[in-house]
Structures are given as structure tokens and as C-alpha cells.
Design a protein around this motif. Sequence first.
Motif, PDB file in Angstrom:
ATOM      1  N   ALA A 484       0.833  -1.207   0.000  1.00  0.00           N
ATOM      2  CA  ALA A 484       0.000   0.000   0.000  1.00  0.00           C
ATOM      3  C   ALA A 484       0.868   1.259   0.000  1.00  0.00           C
ATOM      4  CB  ALA A 484      -0.927  -0.010   1.203  1.00  0.00           C
ATOM      5  N   ILE A 485       1.935   1.261   0.813  1.00  0.00           N
ATOM      6  CA  ILE A 485       2.838   2.414   0.858  1.00  0.00           C
ATOM      7  C   ILE A 485       3.515   2.614  -0.494  1.00  0.00           C
ATOM      8  CG2 ILE A 485       4.954   3.295   1.895  1.00  0.00           C
ATOM      9  CD1 ILE A 485       4.147   1.852   4.490  1.00  0.00           C
ATOM     10  N   LYS A 486       3.950   1.522  -1.111  1.00  0.00           N
ATOM     11  CA  LYS A 486       4.630   1.586  -2.406  1.00  0.00           C
ATOM     12  C   LYS A 486       3.724   2.168  -3.486  1.00  0.00           C
ATOM     13  CE  LYS A 486       6.812  -1.498  -5.821  1.00  0.00           C
ATOM     14  NZ  LYS A 486       7.150  -2.913  -6.118  1.00  0.00           N
ATOM     15  N   VAL A 487       2.483   1.720  -3.528  1.00  0.00           N
ATOM     16  CA  VAL A 487       1.551   2.207  -4.545  1.00  0.00           C
ATOM     17  C   VAL A 487       1.173   3.663  -4.294  1.00  0.00           C
ATOM     18  CG1 VAL A 487      -0.749   1.879  -5.528  1.00  0.00           C
ATOM     19  CG2 VAL A 487       0.659  -0.100  -5.014  1.00  0.00           C
ATOM     20  N   ALA A 488       0.966   4.044  -3.012  1.00  0.00           N
ATOM     21  CA  ALA A 488       0.624   5.430  -2.675  1.00  0.00           C
ATOM     22  C   ALA A 488       1.745   6.379  -3.099  1.00  0.00           C
ATOM     23  CB  ALA A 488       0.347   5.549  -1.179  1.00  0.00           C
ATOM     24  N   GLN A 489       3.015   5.983  -2.851  1.00  0.00           N
ATOM     25  CA  GLN A 489       4.147   6.825  -3.249  1.00  0.00           C
ATOM     26  C   GLN A 489       4.204   6.982  -4.768  1.00  0.00           C
ATOM     27  OE1 GLN A 489       7.387   4.710  -1.408  1.00  0.00           O
ATOM     28  NE2 GLN A 489       7.157   5.780   0.581  1.00  0.00           N
ATOM     29  N   ALA A 490       3.926   5.909  -5.492  1.00  0.00           N
ATOM     30  CA  ALA A 490       3.919   5.983  -6.958  1.00  0.00           C
ATOM     31  C   ALA A 490       2.815   6.916  -7.450  1.00  0.00           C
ATOM     32  CB  ALA A 490       3.745   4.583  -7.545  1.00  0.00           C
ATOM     33  N   ALA A 491       1.647   6.879  -6.794  1.00  0.00           N
ATOM     34  CA  ALA A 491       0.532   7.747  -7.197  1.00  0.00           C
ATOM     35  C   ALA A 491       0.879   9.212  -6.972  1.00  0.00           C
ATOM     36  CB  ALA A 491      -0.722   7.363  -6.421  1.00  0.00           C
ATOM     37  N   PHE A 492       1.553   9.540  -5.862  1.00  0.00           N
ATOM     38  CA  PHE A 492       1.942  10.935  -5.608  1.00  0.00           C
ATOM     39  C   PHE A 492       2.993  11.404  -6.618  1.00  0.00           C
ATOM     40  CE2 PHE A 492       0.021  10.530  -1.332  1.00  0.00           C
ATOM     41  CZ  PHE A 492      -0.652  11.745  -1.292  1.00  0.00           C
ATOM     42  N   ARG A 493       3.829  10.485  -7.084  1.00  0.00           N
ATOM     43  CA  ARG A 493       4.834  10.874  -8.078  1.00  0.00           C
ATOM     44  C   ARG A 493       4.213  11.114  -9.457  1.00  0.00           C
ATOM     45  NH1 ARG A 493       7.904   6.727  -5.544  1.00  0.00           N
ATOM     46  NH2 ARG A 493       7.369   5.299  -7.252  1.00  0.00           N
ATOM     47  N   ASN A 494       3.107  10.460  -9.747  1.00  0.00           N
ATOM     48  CA  ASN A 494       2.478  10.544 -11.074  1.00  0.00           C
ATOM     49  C   ASN A 494       1.021  10.944 -10.903  1.00  0.00           C
ATOM     50  OD1 ASN A 494       4.736   9.205 -12.875  1.00  0.00           O
ATOM     51  ND2 ASN A 494       4.463   7.847 -11.115  1.00  0.00           N
ATOM     52  N   LYS A 495       0.781  12.232 -10.744  1.00  0.00           N
ATOM     53  CA  LYS A 495      -0.568  12.733 -10.499  1.00  0.00           C
ATOM     54  C   LYS A 495      -1.488  12.391 -11.679  1.00  0.00           C
ATOM     55  CE  LYS A 495       1.201  16.685  -7.907  1.00  0.00           C
ATOM     56  NZ  LYS A 495       1.270  18.160  -7.842  1.00  0.00           N
ATOM     57  N   GLY A 496      -2.725  12.034 -11.334  1.00  0.00           N
ATOM     58  CA  GLY A 496      -3.711  11.738 -12.366  1.00  0.00           C
ATOM     59  C   GLY A 496      -3.709  10.304 -12.830  1.00  0.00           C
ATOM     60  N   GLU A 497      -2.604   9.571 -12.607  1.00  0.00           N
ATOM     61  CA  GLU A 497      -2.547   8.161 -12.987  1.00  0.00           C
ATOM     62  C   GLU A 497      -3.300   7.318 -11.949  1.00  0.00           C
ATOM     63  OE1 GLU A 497      -1.224   6.771 -15.713  1.00  0.00           O
ATOM     64  OE2 GLU A 497      -0.641   8.735 -16.491  1.00  0.00           O
ATOM     65  N   ILE A 498      -3.936   6.261 -12.408  1.00  0.00           N
ATOM     66  CA  ILE A 498      -4.670   5.366 -11.514  1.00  0.00           C
ATOM     67  C   ILE A 498      -3.838   4.105 -11.285  1.00  0.00           C
ATOM     68  CG2 ILE A 498      -6.767   3.990 -11.200  1.00  0.00           C
ATOM     69  CD1 ILE A 498      -8.252   6.016 -12.880  1.00  0.00           C
ATOM     70  N   TYR A 499      -3.594   3.770 -10.036  1.00  0.00           N
ATOM     71  CA  TYR A 499      -2.819   2.587  -9.669  1.00  0.00           C
ATOM     72  C   TYR A 499      -3.741   1.593  -8.968  1.00  0.00           C
ATOM     73  CZ  TYR A 499       1.439   5.126 -10.787  1.00  0.00           C
ATOM     74  OH  TYR A 499       2.427   5.806 -11.436  1.00  0.00           O
ATOM     75  N   ARG A 500      -3.755   0.392  -9.469  1.00  0.00           N
ATOM     76  CA  ARG A 500      -4.619  -0.647  -8.896  1.00  0.00           C
ATOM     77  C   ARG A 500      -3.779  -1.638  -8.091  1.00  0.00           C
ATOM     78  NH1 ARG A 500      -9.264  -2.693 -12.510  1.00  0.00           N
ATOM     79  NH2 ARG A 500      -9.962  -0.692 -11.716  1.00  0.00           N
ATOM     80  N   VAL A 501      -4.287  -2.023  -6.918  1.00  0.00           N
ATOM     81  CA  VAL A 501      -3.559  -2.929  -6.037  1.00  0.00           C
ATOM     82  C   VAL A 501      -4.558  -3.798  -5.285  1.00  0.00           C
ATOM     83  CG1 VAL A 501      -3.517  -1.253  -4.143  1.00  0.00           C
ATOM     84  CG2 VAL A 501      -1.791  -3.063  -4.223  1.00  0.00           C
ATOM     85  N   LYS A 502      -4.138  -5.022  -4.996  1.00  0.00           N
ATOM     86  CA  LYS A 502      -4.968  -5.967  -4.233  1.00  0.00           C
ATOM     87  C   LYS A 502      -4.346  -6.109  -2.833  1.00  0.00           C
ATOM     88  CE  LYS A 502      -6.205  -9.510  -6.583  1.00  0.00           C
ATOM     89  NZ  LYS A 502      -6.111 -10.825  -7.255  1.00  0.00           N
ATOM     90  N   LEU A 503      -5.146  -5.828  -1.797  1.00  0.00           N
ATOM     91  CA  LEU A 503      -4.647  -5.828  -0.426  1.00  0.00           C
ATOM     92  C   LEU A 503      -5.450  -6.779   0.450  1.00  0.00           C
ATOM     93  CD1 LEU A 503      -4.231  -1.959   0.069  1.00  0.00           C
ATOM     94  CD2 LEU A 503      -2.469  -3.598  -0.621  1.00  0.00           C
TER      95      LEU A 503
END
Length: 772
Positions: A484-503
Motif C-alpha cells: 500500500a505504501i509503495k503504490v501510494a508513493q507511486a501515485a503521488f509521483r504521477n498525479k492523475g494516474e490510476i494505480y490498482r492494487v490488491k490488499l
Amino acid sequence: MDFDNQGLASYEIIGTPAEEMYDQITAMAAEICQCPVGLIVFLEKERQWFKSVYGFSLKETPIEYSICKRFQEKEMDQMIINDLKNSDHFSQHPARLEYGIQFYAGFPLRAENGQVIGSCCVLDFKPNKLTEFQIRNLQLLTQQVMQLLAQHKAYKRLEREKEELKSWQKIVHQSAELSKIGGIYIDFKNQKVVLGEHTKRLFNLHDSYSLSYDEYLNQKFDLIDNPLGHLLKKIRQFDPDTPTPSNSCILKLEAFEKVFQINYAINQSKLICTFLDISENKNLEDKILSYKVMMEEVELQREIGAWEVDTQTNQLNWTENTYKIYGIPPNTPLDLDYVKSFYSNISFSSMERDFNDCISKRQAYNSIYQFKSHDKKKKWVRVTARPLIQGGEVRKVIGSIQDITKDYQLKEELTKNINLLKEKNNFLTNLANNNSFFIYKMNQEGRITFVNEYYKRTFQNANELRIGEKINDEVLIGESKLEAIKVAQAAFRNKGEIYRVKLIQKNNKGKELTCQWDFSVYEGKNEDELLCIGYDISELEAKTKQLLQTSKLTSFFNGKLIEFNNLVSHNFRSHVASIKGLFSLIELSKSNEEKFEFLNLAKGSLETLDETLFNLNSITDLNLPNETEVDPINLNFFFLQIIKNSFPFLLTKDHRFRFEVAEDLIILNFPEYLKIIVIQILSFGFKSRPENEPYWLSIKAYQKDTDFIHIDISNNSKQAFKMEEQEFAHFRDDKWKISSAQNLMKFLGGRLTINNDGANSITFKLSLPNGN
């Protein structure tokens, strides 16, 4: 023959790439039947397409070259042609003449509606003949093809459902951005006040603004120039001593030109309240009302046509404006039939009823009618009329007519817009309170800026989750925290992009849920915010896991079938060779005593062969269980049922049976597979017992920890084992029973070992996972 492709199309198999599981089946079919070619064929209208090919270079042929299509022409469960050249139907078949096919054997593949969609078959370039064993195995392989097709069909259905979920998720995500709702939560018991994040933005307050319980209770808040102050004063009037599960009211703040709809629930411990700014709706309604007044004033000033009807002569008289409204030249001759031609039957009937009532009841009327003018334009007119009475009779009816077409159309358009706006507001309100999606927002520091009720009810204690506090990651299990932390950091680096993750998460009740989340960063008012929308896919994951488990089991039994084939083939050859050699010795012997001794030996070999056939029948009649669900098993009842149904003679006085299983000992596992394992072990032990000694059996079950159940099955077998030998190679003819049990235990995630005390006693030790 009419061709119907519906059954085949439902599997969506045509054109799919080669798959190892199908290729293993064709290779196995060719090997077992000792044929050079093995095929899995699907029949279309113009061609036969090969899903799997072994020993043949073509991937498809025109349908005229298909032998398998005979299954569609004639109802039959199998088709075996030993020599196509001697067949009346196939002697001139293109497959024989051009490809040299001389032998064919196959079983049909049938769709759920019974339609033949293809076959699993073997081919040879010379005449051939199959044994019953080969035919039976070819039929079993055909059944495995049908199981793979069913799995493929189920997988395709899951893919479509997944795409539908993606579409709905996108719609909800876009709609949620349009929702603008503020709220306040007051905890009377703990004296706390929580303002919703959107409430601060709704009233242009700084994100750091907070309101204490004392300030709320004594109305000491400095919000005189803010609508929120007036809302708080209104809320302060709600009485906690008069519990209200659900209520609403409207608050108009004319000084701020604002109108709010307040929805609230209150009791002695808490108040939950939401604000919905409906100023735009209210302004629109006010505009409609003012327009209505204006329209009424305009009606008084507009030119209006006049008319009269002489009730004695039925003569009509119109003014110039009336002719203009109907779109006909002035002074055009008039009569009732001519006027009726402008109206529909329904509209004229309504006007005629009003006119007759005016005469019979001597009362005026004011009505609206629709008609088509002379130039075919649809119009709405307001008609007023009153009777003129002379000598006690209605002599004339006089009135006015006014074209209100533009006004009427404008009213319809405004009414339509109001209805659409109401529907939109209802949709957004329902979205904010949905019970399907988890929604929350947080800033880059991990502090919550918004969270919906469904998330709080599922993962958090509502009293512990506050706006501005850091999100609680304790609900995430294992590696899901880092993911979750990894995906959240990626989303902040690339605004507007949608990142999907299974938790993997833990809900309020401690239950593990598999959730699929979409993370995306948007620019907020003061800082970037991470929007997180998720939903529970635990049930979908369970179905996918079950499908993979079924596929794994199919592959496992394919391997066991090959082992079994090799074992049976070896046993048959050795027994037949012994019998054949003994009969040769009988022919050469001249002594009757020797012949009698050789006959006894041949009889023993025949009995051994008969026993092998019996074991063969047992394994080929073994049906795999249809259900693969994990269920609770009461081991005491489970073992006693197996003994009672399959080994009742063990309960007689001729044998000794010791049973140490607690009545309340329960395990979570696969009952049907465990039953197969126990029967194989008990069958092997009984067959290996000493010939002249009573048979004894001991079954003991116990639990050392919560993860595993241990079962010890002991008996007085005549077999000898070494502790370090665990390959079971010395089991000879009955190797398949213990080997099968051992492999099934591996499949269930458990372990089977053997202990031997060296005194004709064997203990089979089973360690089974409890629900894992």
C-alpha cells in the motif's frame, strides 16, 4: 443436417492458443492407444479446428475431411473403425484417400445442451484394434477434456464479470467527484465535536479549524459572518432527550443567499448531521415562480382574440386576432365542422364537453387546448368563455382565445430541468451513502481528509477515526502494508494516474478480506490528495482459487493415470508369462504327479491374476468427488462410518479393533479426499495381514497444536519396512494404494509417513492441516 454453432460458441474456445494440459491429453491418448496421432477436435460449419495435435502437422482441415462429424450425423457414444478401407461409409473418405488414415477411435465432446461440438480421438495410418483397457482410458481422457472446457468457460465468465466491475468502479469514481456534502458529529458522552472535511471547504474555513464541545454547547464560536455559525445555532436547538432516528429540515439564510437541507439523527449519546447546499435548486425554483408571475402579467398585455357562438343558429364570429392564431385569412367562412378539423378527437371532445357544460350548467370556463394551425404548427391556446342569458335561455356564448404555445413549451422545459436536477441530487446523495465501495482521501503525510461511513463501519471504530489523523494501517495484513505504501508513493509521483492494487485487510470482526483498491492523486484546494476507492473481492478470489485447485487436481490425476498404466501392464505380463510357462511344463512332463503339481501352481497364478483384476476394477471404479469444498469433519463419526460401511467384519469377535478418537475432535479439510486416503490404507493393511493370525487394528487421533491434526493407524501387517525407506518401492502389487494415499496427502497439504517396530506391526502416521 442444419448446423447449430450455439453450443460450441458458448465455450469461447475456437482460436485460443495451444495449452499444455490439452497437449498432455492428446499425447497420453496416443501413447495409451499405441497410435501415432492424437487429436482434440472442434467442429464448425466450414472446418474442423484442432485445439491440440499430437503427431500430425495440420492445425485444421475443411469439414469434408472430418471423420468426427459423423458424431453429429448419427447419435452414438463412441466410434471405432478398425480399417476405413473395409467401411461402407468411410472407404472413399477424403481423410483415407489423401492423408492415408486407416484407423479411427474417438469419443464425442458434448455441450451442456447435448449438442456434439467435437471429439477426442486417435488415428493410425494402418489398421488397428484397441483393447477394452485402451478404450476405457480414451473415454476417461475425453471426460478430462470436458472438465477443462467447463473450467475454461467458467474462467471466461469471471473475466466478463471482472470487466463489468471495472466499468461500475469508473462510474462511481467519476460521480463521487461531483458529491458536495458537509457534516458534523457530536459525541455528547465524550464531549467531542468532529467537523467533516468537506464542511470546512464548504464554508471556506482553514483546514486547521476545530470546534470544541464547550464552544458548541455555549455557542461561543466566532462564526458570525459565516453560514456555519447559523447552522450550528439551528443544530443546537435539536433536543437529545427526544431521540430522532432520522429527520430533515430546510434552513434559509437570506443574508448569505444560501439554502441548506439538514439531515440528522440524534439521541442522548450522539448527534450525526449532514448539510446539503441546495441553493442552486432553490434559486431555480424561485426563477420559475417569478417567471410564472411575469408570464401572467404578459398574458394581460398581449393581443387576445375574441369569439362568439349563436346557440340558436350555430353561427360563429371571430375577431382578426382569432383568425391569426388559427393561421387562416380573415373573413374565412366558419362552421363547427371546419373548426373541429384543427383539433384531435381527444382535444375537441374536451372542448365540446366544456362548451356544453357552459350552456347546460350556465357556468364560465377557462381551459387549455392543443391543436394544429392551418400551416400544421402545433399550438396550445387558453380559451375562456361565459354564457349570455336572455329570457331565461342561453342565447350566446362569448369568449377569448390566447396563443400560449411559447409559454407552455418553456414551462415544460423548465419542469423537465427541475426533475433532472432532483434526480442528479438524489443520485449524488445515494452515492455518498453507498454500501458497496470503500472511499477515503488523505494527504501526502497520510492524514485523512475524507472517509465514507461504509469504510468506517467495516474497518474502523467510528469514534476512533477523525479527520486530520493518520490512516490506521493496522487493518492491513502482512506484505499488504508495504504494498500500500509503495503504490501510494507511486501515485503521488504521477498525479492523475490510476494505480490498482490488491490488499489483504482485517475488518472490525477480525475477518480477513481481499480488497481491490484504485489509488489516484488529484490537486486539492491547499495540497495534493490521494483518493482511494476499493471494494471487497473476497468471494471472487475464492472462486478463482477453487478453479485453480480443480485444474491442479486434474493435472495430478493425469500423472497418477500414467503410473497406474505402467504398474498394471507389468503385473499382467508377469502373471501371463508364469501361466504360459507352467502349461509348457505340463505338456513336457510325463509324470502325473508333476502334472498335478504344475496344475496347482497354475491355479495359484490364476488366483493372483484374478486378484490383480479385482484391484484393477477397484481403481477404475474409483470416482473422484464432485465437491471440493473445505468442510468441518467430526473424526469420531467419520472413522466409525468408514468401518461400518466398508469394513464391517473388523467389528466382529474374530478381529481386534482399538479406537481412540474423541467424540468432539473436529478438523476443517476435504472429507471426500480424506475418505479415499483412509480406505486405501485400511485396505492395504487388511490384505497384508498374517494368514494364520487374528487381525488387529488401532486408530488414534490427537491434536498437538491448532494448525495440524495427527492420526495414527496401526495393524499387524506381514510386510517389513526400514525407517529410512519412504519410497514405498517394496509394496509390490499394492504399491498404488499407499502411493495414491501419499500423493493425495501431499495435495491436501499434509504428510504420510510409516513407522515399523520390527515385530510385524506397521503404523501409518497422517499429519493433516486444520483448514489451511
